[in-house]
Design an enzyme around this catalytic site. Structure first.
Site, PDB file in Angstrom:
ATOM      1  N   ASP A   1      -9.434   1.896  -3.820  1.00  0.00           N
ATOM      2  CA  ASP A   1      -9.254   0.747  -4.051  1.00  0.00           C
ATOM      3  C   ASP A   1     -10.837   1.224  -5.458  1.00  0.00           C
ATOM      4  OD1 ASP A   1      -8.525   0.116  -1.736  1.00  0.00           O
ATOM      5  OD2 ASP A   1      -9.954  -1.730  -1.233  1.00  0.00           O
TER       6      ASP A   1
ATOM      7  N   GLU B   1     -15.986   6.414   7.556  1.00  0.00           N
ATOM      8  CA  GLU B   1     -14.984   5.713   6.868  1.00  0.00           C
ATOM      9  C   GLU B   1     -14.974   7.391   5.773  1.00  0.00           C
ATOM     10  OE1 GLU B   1     -15.771   2.434   5.454  1.00  0.00           O
ATOM     11  OE2 GLU B   1     -13.925   2.562   4.505  1.00  0.00           O
TER      12      GLU B   1
ATOM     13  N   GLN C   1       0.931  -1.670   0.181  1.00  0.00           N
ATOM     14  CA  GLN C   1       0.147  -0.176   0.101  1.00  0.00           C
ATOM     15  C   GLN C   1       1.135   1.585  -0.198  1.00  0.00           C
ATOM     16  OE1 GLN C   1      -2.554   0.000   3.062  1.00  0.00           O
ATOM     17  NE2 GLN C   1      -4.205  -0.035   2.081  1.00  0.00           N
TER      18      GLN C   1
ATOM     19  N   TYR D   1     -17.274   4.784  -1.994  1.00  0.00           N
ATOM     20  CA  TYR D   1     -16.538   5.228  -1.351  1.00  0.00           C
ATOM     21  C   TYR D   1     -15.578   5.897  -2.443  1.00  0.00           C
ATOM     22  CZ  TYR D   1     -17.085   1.596   1.299  1.00  0.00           C
ATOM     23  OH  TYR D   1     -18.020   0.932   2.564  1.00  0.00           O
TER      24      TYR D   1
HETATM   25  C1  9WN Z   1      -8.920  -3.166   0.743  1.00  0.00           C
HETATM   26  C2  9WN Z   1      -8.675   0.123   5.029  1.00  0.00           C
HETATM   27  C3  9WN Z   1      -9.039  -0.230   4.002  1.00  0.00           C
HETATM   28  C4  9WN Z   1      -7.718   1.188   3.381  1.00  0.00           C
HETATM   29  C5  9WN Z   1      -7.880   1.181   2.156  1.00  0.00           C
HETATM   30  C6  9WN Z   1     -10.204   0.841   1.323  1.00  0.00           C
HETATM   31  C7  9WN Z   1     -10.527   0.110   2.144  1.00  0.00           C
HETATM   32  C8  9WN Z   1      -9.906  -1.840   1.989  1.00  0.00           C
HETATM   33  C9  9WN Z   1     -11.690  -2.879   1.047  1.00  0.00           C
HETATM   34  O1  9WN Z   1     -10.200  -0.422   3.479  1.00  0.00           O
HETATM   35  O2  9WN Z   1      -9.792  -1.144   1.115  1.00  0.00           O
HETATM   36  O3  9WN Z   1      -7.396  -3.205   1.271  1.00  0.00           O
HETATM   37  O4  9WN Z   1     -12.220  -4.268   1.579  1.00  0.00           O
HETATM   38  O5  9WN Z   1     -11.824  -2.407   0.427  1.00  0.00           O
HETATM   39  O6  9WN Z   1      -9.995   1.617  -0.002  1.00  0.00           O
HETATM   40  O7  9WN Z   1      -7.668   2.393   1.160  1.00  0.00           O
HETATM   41  O8  9WN Z   1      -6.951   0.530   3.325  1.00  0.00           O
HETATM   42  O9  9WN Z   1      -9.498   0.760   5.848  1.00  0.00           O
END
Ligand code: 9WN
Length: 423
Positions: free
Chosen positions: A178, A396, A116, A352
């Site tokens: 993501d 979030e 990441q 998101y």
């Molecule tokens: C996949 C944990 C993470 C963040 C990312 C966010 C989301 C995960 C998901 O949550 O990603 O890694 O399951 O969607 O996009 O930025 O690190 O908070």
């Protein structure tokens, strides 16, 4: 109203943020959210460490050390370090990644096989800067230094898939952004049909299936660097990932001074990345480059502001970028900064990274503004972010038009970075 004007409110907000972080602390790390993300995430932990550094200094150190316990011998810092004690409610979990079968992964610490954004050297710098016990701080910098150097070496070698000094992400999850529309085209181009992964045949068109398919393909290739270079179908140079990497190179150069090491290689690395960003990703704005298609991805997202984290970006780039930020991101949204340009067809205020505003990217842009002496922008971003969490809580992410909270509640980086903004 000035979001920083009421001391009682600030105290209550600080208390609430610390409560969230205490509740999300497992004893060794902070999970992003107890229900939805019950493990340790890489860039989340860097943000948490930054937020804790002035309030819970030792815990900020522990946060990063527990993440580095998952570092691979290649230097890769995984994007998830799994907590074996957590309910197996997150997919894809350890049984999908199977890191234990890969010689480069640490023994006894299940992790994902991706990385990441490398914000960690910045986080160590934060911890160093705000330590009261200077001896303990020096010991911490010495302890984390080899981990950071190995992480940066990994990015400069295994991830320079374009050969021009930038690091490539090999999966949308590596961007941290993501479901950003920036990844739609490279995801759509994946040759999925016909590949059987052992679980089922892949015929679906959903993003999620494509994410999992891509992860499984990398896993089945043994997470090897040769496979990434020659065969892996997703390889993108992302301006946010590289902007953060550049900022961390500068932090490493400063940390080198702390421990009496040579900082020049890291200054040179920062210059190389700056050169790569300008030569390969700048076309009036910063765009991600799809290495497999051989072209820029023509959509302007929050990721395009990552290079502003470099205080050495020339004024000829900073000026137009700030104009773009003001006209297409800040102007049309009541609760900035939207994660995608508001007028883009792909913009979606509810989804998101396709529209909502996020505390972490607001915070990064605020740092960037400070680095360029843009005081008004810096204050605006701090005020807007505090207004979001005051009104909707530590969600979030947030609707960029009405500020409504989206995604999960009691989200760690929203709480942690609020602490930093209040400090
Ligand atoms: C996949 C944990 C993470 C963040 C990312 C966010 C989301 C995960 C998901 O949550 O990603 O890694 O399951 O969607 O996009 O930025 O690190 O908070």
């Amino acid at each position: 109203m000035d979001a920083r004007s009421a001391p009682d409110e600030d105290t209550a907000l600080e208390r609430a943020a610390l409560d969230v972080l205490d509740a999300n602390w497992t004893g060794t790390a902070t999970v992003p959210s107890v229900g939805r993300y019950p493990h340790q995430w890489s860039w989340d932990s860097a943000f948490v460490a930054i937020g804790l550094s002035r309030r819970r200094w030792s815990r900020a150190c522990e946060e990063l050390l527990s993440l580095f316990a998952g570092q691979w011998s290649t230097g890769m810092v995984p994007h998830i370090v799994f907590d074996p004690a957590a309910r197996d409610s997150y997919y894809p979990g350890p049984s999908i990644w199977r890191s234990g079968e890969c010689a480069a992964a640490p023994r006894g610490v299940p992790t994902s096989g991706l990385t990441q954004p490398p914000l960690h050297a910045c986080a160590v710098w934060w911890i160093w800067r705000y330590a009261r016990d200077r001896d303990a701080a020096l010991a911490f910098v010495r302890r984390t230094w080899p981990c950071l150097v190995a992480q940066h070496r990994y990015l400069a070698s295994a991830r320079d898939l374009g050969g021009e000094g930038l690091a490539a992400i090999v999966h949308p999850w590596e961007s941290g952004l993501d479901d950003s529309p920036a990844w739609d085209a490279p995801l759509a181009a994946l040759p999925m049909v016909g590949y059987a992964c052992g679980l089922e045949d892949w015929r679906s068109d959903s993003h999620h299936d494509r994410w999992v398919w891509l992860a499984l393909r990398y896993r089945d290739a043994g997470y090897g660097p040769g496979y990434l270079r020659d065969e892996h179908p997703f390889a993108v140079e992302d301006p946010m990932f590289n902007g953060i990497w550049l900022a961390s190179c500068l932090a490493l150069a400063d940390l080198a001074g702390v421990i009496g090491a040579d900082g020049r290689p890291f200054e040179e690395a920062a210059e190389r990345i700056r050169g790569g960003l300008l030569a390969r990703l700048w076309e009036g704005a910063f765009y991600a480059r799809d290495l497999r298609a051989g072209s820029l991805i023509p959509i302007r997202t929050i990721g395009g502001f990552g290079p502003l984290l470099d205080p050495g970006m020339p004024a000829t780039v900073v000026g137009p970028l700030v104009e773009l930020l003001e006209s297409c991101f800040l102007g049309p949204s009541g609760y900035p900064v939207p994660s995608c340009e508001v007028r883009a067809l792909q913009f979606d205020r509810e989804r998101y990274w396709r529209g909502p505003s996020w505390v972490n990217t607001n915070w990064l842009l605020r740092q960037a503004a400070a680095g360029h002496g843009l005081g008004a922008l810096e204050r605006l971003l701090a005020t807007a972010t505090l207004r979001l969490v005051r009104q909707a809580g530590f969600r979030e992410c947030f609707d960029p038009f009405d500020g409504m909270g989206r995604g999960c509640r009691d989200f760690s980086w929203s709480a942690a970075l609020t602490l930093d903004l209040l400090a």
